[in-house]
Design an enzyme around this catalytic site. Structure first.
Site, PDB file in Angstrom:
ATOM      1  N   ILE A  42      14.399 -27.157 -58.144  1.00 20.76           N
ATOM      2  CA  ILE A  42      13.640 -26.373 -59.126  1.00 20.76           C
ATOM      3  C   ILE A  42      12.545 -25.556 -58.458  1.00 20.76           C
ATOM      4  CG2 ILE A  42      11.912 -28.169 -59.619  1.00 20.76           C
ATOM      5  CD1 ILE A  42      12.256 -27.330 -62.634  1.00 20.76           C
ATOM      6  N   LYS A  43      12.166 -25.938 -57.246  1.00 22.61           N
ATOM      7  CA  LYS A  43      11.068 -25.260 -56.556  1.00 22.61           C
ATOM      8  C   LYS A  43      11.407 -23.815 -56.187  1.00 22.61           C
ATOM      9  CE  LYS A  43       8.323 -28.919 -56.356  1.00 22.61           C
ATOM     10  NZ  LYS A  43       7.012 -28.985 -56.996  1.00 22.61           N
TER      11      LYS A  43
END
Length: 453
Positions: A42-43
């Site tokens: 998700i980063k």
């Protein structure tokens, strides 16, 4: 249809129903699978957003160097964007992170500086301090500072929150998410609560982190801080991206429960996710009384299991940390199944011919070599043969002249799989100390005997 570059594939990740691991929860439980992002986490979302915002503000200039303190996933997102946009990357991280994460960052051309975990953030050796120092020393550099850079939470406000709302058709009742930098949970929560203030936002914390107590008491308690194993969640300070007003409740999860649940998700759902996902699902199960039939619970699955192959997906690592006990044979079992016999050793001052006679008379192929009662090495039949072929006069010399490295030591809890992998042409046995402190040799024959007994 095609994309102009890999950055355009970030986002629009799938929502998948959990069936087996969530069977005891009356609600519908959905996993937001962030591993489909190009950097498998998700980063990627916030890494690109931070870079784009820094470009607009002039903080990041062409040909610049991105310097960040990261446990790996943010670094991966930054590194991918840097490849496309033409920046260099230097990352400071902690020694508790998996080697796979560092290897992945280096694969994209980034430099990685590994720093000790068990120091205060203000300590000059900490990865926070090291990254800040490097930003001052390296010309034309920029530090995103994912913890306090609000572009982090803004990315999730603009992307993750809206995706969840649309994918659940506005039916989401609970969001469950691990809390590290705070950007994912706070950004998503802000959007979702604007749509429906009744949505409950549940943060997953770990023992050794300050978040839960701070939320409940308003006290930043340094006594709460101690080293922990779980990766990706928890902190020993308060990042500006953690908006405690948006998080309704924190649930703490142990290192053991997080690690074992990480494996359960792969085995029961076929989803190969990382350690913080295990913590999130373990926390979800601990909070099962909060959910009722008709609820729609979304759990963020932040990253991929490939970054934890040497840890949560390694049975020997789990055993070493006391997380896994199974029915596989161990060194203790192998010794128990052996015929009791005193270990034969030879003092380092004895001659090679005496060693040969001992090998012949005892019908053995190797002997540990001792000095003042302690094992310092070994000699084997092949060691003796090789030495004598080269110099027959060695017969009358001390065995210490042809002694090779000792057999590797294992403890009583070492699995039969690991012992077997350690026995090869160079090491035809391993040493173990029994319950009474006496040395024992385990050979391939002993393993076969234990399995067939």
């Amino acid at each position: 249809m095609w994309y102009n570059n890999i950055l355009e594939t970030i986002g629009n990740t799938p929502l998948v129903k959990l069936n087996k691991v969530a069977k005891d929860i009356p609600a519908t439980v959905l996993a937001k699978i962030e591993t489909t992002n190009p950097g498998n986490s998700i980063k990627d979302r916030m890494a690109l957003k931070m870079i784009e915002d820094a470009e607009k503000s002039g903080k990041l200039k062409p040909g610049g160097t991105i310097i960040e303190g990261t446990s790996g996933n943010t670094g991966m997102g930054l590194a991918i964007a840097a490849v496309i946009k033409g920046y260099k990357c230097i990352f400071a991280s902690t020694d508790k992170q998996s080697k796979e994460k560092f290897d992945a960052l280096r694969a994209f051309g980034a430099e990685v500086v590994v720093c000790p975990t068990n120091v205060d953030p203000e300590d000059p050796r900490s990865y926070y301090s090291v990254s800040s120092r490097l930003e001052k020393e390296v010309p034309n550099s920029w530090k995103p500072n994912q913890y306090d850079n609000l572009s982090n939470s803004q990315a999730n406000y603009e992307q993750t929150g809206p995706e969840i709302w649309e994918q659940t058709e506005g039916k989401i009742t609970h969001l469950v998410c691990g809390v590290g930098t705070g950007g994912t949970i706070s950004g998503s929560a802000r959007y979702l609560k604007e749509k429906n203030p009744n949505i409950q936002v549940l943060g997953i914390d770990t023992y050794g982190s300050v978040f839960k107590k701070y939320k409940e008491t308003g006290i930043f308690d340094k006594n709460e801080i101690y080293p922990y194993i779980t990766e990706g969640i928890g902190e020993d300070f308060l990042p500006q991206n953690v908006d405690f007003n948006l998080i309704d409740y924190f649930e703490k999860v142990t290192d053991k429960d997080a690690a074992l649940m990480t494996r359960e998700i792969a085995r029961k759902e076929g989803i190969f996710a990382g350690n913080s996902t295990g913590a999130a699902v373990a926390g979800l199960l601990q909070m099962k009384d909060r959910f009722k039939e008709g609820d729609v619970v979304v759990v963020i699955f932040p990253d991929h299991g490939s970054r934890y192959m040497g840890k949560m997906y390694n049975e020997d690592w789990l055993r070493d940390h006391g997380f896994l006990k199974d029915d596989k044979l161990t060194a203790r079992d192998i010794i128990a199944k052996k015929e009791s016999a005193e270990i034969i050793t030879i003092d380092s001052e004895k001659t090679v011919i005496e060693a040969i006679n001992t090998i012949k008379s005892m019908n053995i192929s190797q002997i540990p070599v001792t000095q003042q009662g302690s094992i310092i090495g070994k000699i084997t039949e092949s060691d003796i043969l090789d030495a004598l072929l080269e110099n027959p006069a060695l017969k009358s010399q001390p065995v210490q002249n042809i002694t090779t490295a000792p057999f590797p030591y294992v403890d009583l809890n070492t699995s039969i799989d690991k012992i077997s992998s350690m026995i090869n042409k160079e090491n035809i046995a391993v040493l173990v100390t029994d319950e009474n402190g006496n040395p024992e040799i385990i050979t391939q024959y002993d393993i076969i005997n234990a399995i067939s007994a």
